[in-house]
Design an enzyme around this catalytic site. Structure first.
Site, PDB file in Angstrom:
ATOM      1  N   ASN A 168      -4.428 -45.999  34.236  1.00 44.47           N
ATOM      2  CA  ASN A 168      -4.619 -46.587  32.898  1.00 44.47           C
ATOM      3  C   ASN A 168      -4.634 -47.786  32.875  1.00 44.47           C
ATOM      4  OD1 ASN A 168      -5.044 -47.159  30.365  1.00 44.47           O
ATOM      5  ND2 ASN A 168      -3.755 -45.915  29.334  1.00 44.47           N
ATOM      6  N   HIS A 197     -12.262 -43.449  28.049  1.00 48.41           N
ATOM      7  CA  HIS A 197     -11.200 -44.195  28.500  1.00 48.41           C
ATOM      8  C   HIS A 197     -10.251 -43.451  29.499  1.00 48.41           C
ATOM      9  CE1 HIS A 197      -7.520 -46.427  28.686  1.00 48.41           C
ATOM     10  NE2 HIS A 197      -6.864 -45.714  27.918  1.00 48.41           N
ATOM     11  N   CYS A 254      -6.291 -50.162  24.706  1.00 46.54           N
ATOM     12  CA  CYS A 254      -6.874 -49.507  25.449  1.00 46.54           C
ATOM     13  C   CYS A 254      -8.260 -49.277  24.798  1.00 46.54           C
ATOM     14  CB  CYS A 254      -6.344 -48.192  25.647  1.00 46.54           C
ATOM     15  SG  CYS A 254      -4.719 -48.452  26.391  1.00 46.54           S
TER      16      CYS A 254
END
Ligand code: UT7
Length: 312
Positions: free
Chosen positions: A269, A239, A113
């Site tokens: 996500n 994020h 990520c």
């Protein structure tokens, strides 16, 4: 030697998977997903749609946005953790797909990520050293390859998509990728990792604790390093993993929520595509304006974390 942003593009698969769709196939509720994560829907790639397909579409859109062709680019960096092939890189496959003819180099970055921050870090280094003059960075993920529909604690959290940004060299060090910081701590890798049978293994609460510590730390570090304070920052794009993590970061940084870009409700996500997709969304919806200063903190498997400071 600095850089400036000259184009962006994104791609989200057609299929939208809403929380109600999960209610029908597993023991979960829209209420649980929304209150624990802030996620309402996410895009799922078609079975035969690959990371290369998504990355190539985002790349073409970014090139069109910048009014450039692939042969105007002299380096492609792709942040991805979900390539279909171990080799060659997604970057090289994108060049092939777009018909590049100038022997342009390309490579992938596997930072999970935090991958797009790692990619921006590489791009900044190449601009600073004067090695490359026009770099396309792409964040692309097909997280559904790793989603285990038998595990409700992770299945509802992820989505697919790709975003691309094109930067070119500039004599100004106050535009484009102004600063980056990347960090990792391999001792905590078991918190969140992919398994050999392509599933996601995550200790949610532990990962959560690390995220709410690491993202504000990286944000503070980069502001200090760049000699600025939160008042100088126009937007924070964290994020996009969980709205509660994002709110906690905002609180820790004493930054107003209305200047924090949130797309986790729409995209969930998307790992290494997350921040790039979010920025493209903000441009498409006139939320972020050219010239504004963006702080980009991220966190992910590794553990990895970091931040970038970008004037768009
Ligand atoms: O990209 C960076 C990496 N990822 C992250 O940053 C994720 C970080 N972690 C998180 O976002 C949160 O930990 C989660 C959203 C994953 C989970 O939220 P939580 O508040 O930490 O929940 P939990 O894991 O402590 O689980 C609470 C309860 C459990 O039930 P019991 O044991 O209390 O009866 C779970 O079984 O919620 C249950 N649960 C669910 N219930 C309904 C877990 N998943 C679900 C679900 N639907 N999908």
């Amino acid at each position: 030697m600095g850089s400036r942003l000259v184009g962006y593009g994104s791609y989200l698969p057609e299929r939208v998977m809403k929380n109600a769709d999960f209610e029908r196939i597993m023991d979960t509720t829209d209420e649980w997903i929304v209150t624990r994560t802030g996620i309402r829907e996410r895009h799922f790639a078609a079975e035969n749609e690959t990371v290369v397909d998504m990355a190539a579409t985002a790349a073409v859109r970014a090139l069109n946005n910048a009014n450039l062709s692939i042969d105007d680019i002299d380096l492609v960096i792709v942040a991805t953790t979900t390539p279909e092939l171990d080799f060659p890189s997604v970057g090289v496959q994108v060049l092939g797909r777009l018909g590049a003819t100038h022997n342009t180099p390309a490579f992938d970055v596997r930072g999970a990520c935090t991958g797009y921050i790692y990619a921006l870090h590489c791009a900044r280094a190449f601009f600073t050293a004067g090695i490359h003059r026009r770099i396309m960075m792409i964040g692309a993920e097909k997280m559904t390859r790793f989603i285990d529909m038998a595990d409700r604690s992770t299945a509802v959290l992820f989505g697919d998509g790709a975003g691309a940004l094109i930067f070119e060299h500039s004599s100004s060090s106050y535009s484009g990728i102004i600063d980056t910081v990347v960090m990792a701590d391999g001792r905590d890798f078991e918190c969140l990792h992919g398994t050999n049978d392509h599933k996601i293994s995550m200790n949610g609460p532990e990962t959560y604790k690390k995220a709410v510590q690491c993202m504000p730390d990286a944000a503070r570090y980069i502001m200090e390093h760049a000699g600025i304070t939160a008042e100088n920052v126009d937007w924070i794009i964290p994020h996009q993993a969980n709205l509660r993590i994002i709110s906690s970061c905002a609180e820790k940084l004493e930054f107003p929520m209305d200047k924090i870009l949130v797309t986790v409700d729409k995209h969930a996500n998307t790992s290494g595509a997350s921040g790039v997709l979010a920025l493209a969304y903000a441009f498409d919806n006139n939320i972020i304006k050219r010239g504004q200063l963006i702080l980009y903190p991220a966190f992910g498997s590794g553990l990895t974390w970091g931040a970038a400071l970008i004037r768009v």
